[in-house]
Design a protein around this motif. Structure first.
Motif, short mmCIF file in Angstrom:
data_model
loop_
_atom_site.label_atom_id
_atom_site.label_comp_id
_atom_site.label_asym_id
_atom_site.label_seq_id
_atom_site.Cartn_x
_atom_site.Cartn_y
_atom_site.Cartn_z
N LEU A 63 -37.63 -9.92 35.46
CA LEU A 63 -38.87 -10.09 36.22
C LEU A 63 -38.70 -11.16 37.28
CD1 LEU A 63 -41.91 -10.09 33.74
CD2 LEU A 63 -41.49 -8.50 35.62
N ILE A 64 -37.95 -12.21 36.94
CA ILE A 64 -37.74 -13.33 37.85
C ILE A 64 -37.05 -12.88 39.14
CG2 ILE A 64 -36.49 -15.53 38.12
CD1 ILE A 64 -36.95 -16.01 35.12
N ARG A 65 -36.30 -11.79 39.08
CA ARG A 65 -35.57 -11.31 40.25
C ARG A 65 -36.48 -10.60 41.26
NH1 ARG A 65 -30.89 -7.65 38.46
NH2 ARG A 65 -30.28 -7.97 40.63
N MET A 66 -37.69 -10.25 40.85
CA MET A 66 -38.59 -9.51 41.72
C MET A 66 -39.28 -10.44 42.72
SD MET A 66 -40.12 -6.92 38.77
CE MET A 66 -41.75 -7.23 39.32
N LYS A 67 -39.47 -9.94 43.95
CA LYS A 67 -40.14 -10.74 44.97
C LYS A 67 -41.58 -11.06 44.59
CE LYS A 67 -37.46 -9.20 49.00
NZ LYS A 67 -37.51 -8.51 50.31
N THR A 68 -42.18 -10.16 43.83
CA THR A 68 -43.59 -10.33 43.44
C THR A 68 -43.76 -11.21 42.19
OG1 THR A 68 -43.45 -8.26 42.18
CG2 THR A 68 -44.28 -8.13 44.44
N PHE A 69 -42.63 -11.75 41.67
CA PHE A 69 -42.70 -12.54 40.44
C PHE A 69 -43.62 -13.75 40.59
CE2 PHE A 69 -41.06 -16.20 37.98
CZ PHE A 69 -41.31 -15.72 36.71
N LYS A 70 -44.41 -13.98 39.56
CA LYS A 70 -45.28 -15.16 39.50
C LYS A 70 -44.88 -15.98 38.27
CE LYS A 70 -49.22 -12.88 41.68
NZ LYS A 70 -50.66 -12.51 41.55
N PRO A 71 -44.53 -17.26 38.45
CA PRO A 71 -44.07 -18.09 37.33
C PRO A 71 -45.21 -18.55 36.42
CG PRO A 71 -44.19 -19.40 39.32
CD PRO A 71 -44.54 -17.99 39.73
N GLU A 72 -46.05 -17.60 36.06
CA GLU A 72 -47.22 -17.90 35.22
C GLU A 72 -47.12 -17.09 33.94
OE1 GLU A 72 -50.30 -16.57 37.73
OE2 GLU A 72 -49.89 -18.04 39.33
N PRO A 73 -47.13 -17.73 32.77
CA PRO A 73 -47.03 -17.01 31.50
C PRO A 73 -48.05 -15.88 31.38
CG PRO A 73 -46.83 -19.36 31.13
CD PRO A 73 -47.22 -19.19 32.58
N GLU B 286 -30.97 -1.25 41.88
CA GLU B 286 -31.32 -2.63 42.20
C GLU B 286 -31.27 -2.91 43.69
OE1 GLU B 286 -28.67 -4.96 39.81
OE2 GLU B 286 -30.00 -4.94 38.08
N GLU B 287 -30.98 -1.89 44.49
CA GLU B 287 -30.93 -2.05 45.94
C GLU B 287 -32.34 -1.93 46.51
OE1 GLU B 287 -28.51 -0.20 49.79
OE2 GLU B 287 -28.27 0.67 47.80
N GLY B 288 -32.71 -2.81 47.45
CA GLY B 288 -34.03 -2.76 48.07
C GLY B 288 -35.07 -3.54 47.28
N ASP B 289 -36.34 -3.20 47.47
CA ASP B 289 -37.43 -3.92 46.81
C ASP B 289 -37.50 -3.55 45.33
OD1 ASP B 289 -38.18 -5.22 49.11
OD2 ASP B 289 -39.63 -3.68 49.70
N MET B 290 -37.41 -4.54 44.47
CA MET B 290 -37.50 -4.32 43.02
C MET B 290 -38.90 -4.73 42.56
SD MET B 290 -33.72 -5.76 41.90
CE MET B 290 -33.90 -7.28 42.86
N THR B 291 -39.65 -3.76 42.04
CA THR B 291 -41.04 -4.04 41.65
C THR B 291 -41.29 -3.79 40.16
OG1 THR B 291 -41.71 -1.78 42.21
CG2 THR B 291 -41.89 -3.44 43.95
N GLU B 292 -40.32 -3.18 39.47
CA GLU B 292 -40.48 -2.89 38.04
C GLU B 292 -39.20 -3.29 37.31
OE1 GLU B 292 -43.37 -1.87 37.01
OE2 GLU B 292 -44.20 -1.39 39.00
N VAL B 293 -39.32 -3.50 35.99
CA VAL B 293 -38.16 -3.79 35.15
C VAL B 293 -37.95 -2.62 34.20
CG1 VAL B 293 -37.18 -5.30 33.38
CG2 VAL B 293 -38.47 -6.29 35.27
#
Length: 255
Positions: free
Chosen positions: A111-121, A229-236
């Motif tokens: 999840l941390i690798r995603m641009k949309t990741f939010k460091p909130e539990p 994993e190429e391009g925008d990653m939005t899901e895991v």
């Protein structure tokens, strides 16, 4: 530095090309580019330092040429510092694997690798459908193990990727596989078919081909991850490939 890198990298590719041409004189530079999945123009720029060697291109070359450990390390050591986002791959020790052998830890790391990741539990818990307490425990564990680090109000990975030992008996690794399988069953029951792919094939096999089969699966996994994993990653996502015997071998038969 650029000339030094391009000379080393160019020499390595030149040697590989000459090595292949000894067996197949018709094999050209264009054939080499096709084999590694990089356009001839781009590969030429990489060889002459006109384009920085990134982790993406290094992976293509390592996989396409099926390089050994020493040559792999040489290629990765030449990755441009501006292209290198994280440290090298880390192989998990048995003790570390025992602690992290559950799907949610690896899911958070990705999840941390995603641009949309939010460091909130709370955000992590919502995205992974997990209890907030479990997410907080996982974050603390990943911090303690040094797999992630805090950067101000954000969180970053400390290593590019994690790997386990191969072909070595490990109870912790067995538990990790069991965790993945349980999650796979859960997802199968609730996920629409257009967002998943579950398939199986049963075959009679030659057991002497097992080592070759394992290497083929390993190569496929790496190429597959490079594709998705190429391009925008939005899901895991989690990819599981099971290849196991349905027959009982002579050694397994009860006395």
């Amino acid at each position: 530095m650029g000339d030094f890198v391009s000379n080393q990298f160019g020499a390595l590719l030149k040697n590989k090309l000459e090595e292949i041409q000894k067996k197949n004189p018709r094999f050209s530079f264009r054939s080499l580019a096709k084999k590694v999945g990089i356009s001839p123009g781009c590969l030429n720029e990489l060889m002459h330092g006109k384009r920085p060697l990134s982790e993406f291109y290094a992976n293509k070359i390592v996989l396409g040429l099926e390089l050994g450990a020493e040559e792999r390390n040489e290629v990765y050591s030449l990755i441009s510092t501006r292209s290198r986002k994280f440290a090298a791959q880390k192989t998990l020790a048995e003790k570390e694997l025992e602690l992290i052998a559950s799907w949610e830890h690896f899911a958070i790391l990705n999840l941390i690798r995603m641009k949309t990741f939010k460091p909130e539990p709370e955000w992590i818990a919502e995205r992974l459908a997990l209890p907030l307490e479990k997410v907080q425990q996982s974050l603390e564990l990943l911090l303690d193990l040094g797999f992630i680090k805090r950067k101000g109000n954000s969180i970053a990975r400390s290593v590019a990727s994690l790997a386990t030992t191969t072909d070595i008996p490990s109870e912790a690794l067995v538990q990790a596989h069991v965790s993945d399988m349980h999650k796979a069953i859960e997802v199968l029951k609730r996920t629409p078919i257009d967002r998943r792919d579950y398939s199986a094939i049963t075959m009679a096999i030659n057991p002497h081909k097992m080592e070759e089969a394992k290497n083929l699966i390993k190569k496929f996994r790496r190429k597959f991850s490079m594709l998705v994993e190429e391009g925008d990653m939005t899901e895991v996502y989690n990819l599981n490939i099971q290849f196991f015997p349905l027959t009982v071998t002579e050694s397994e038969k009860p006395l």
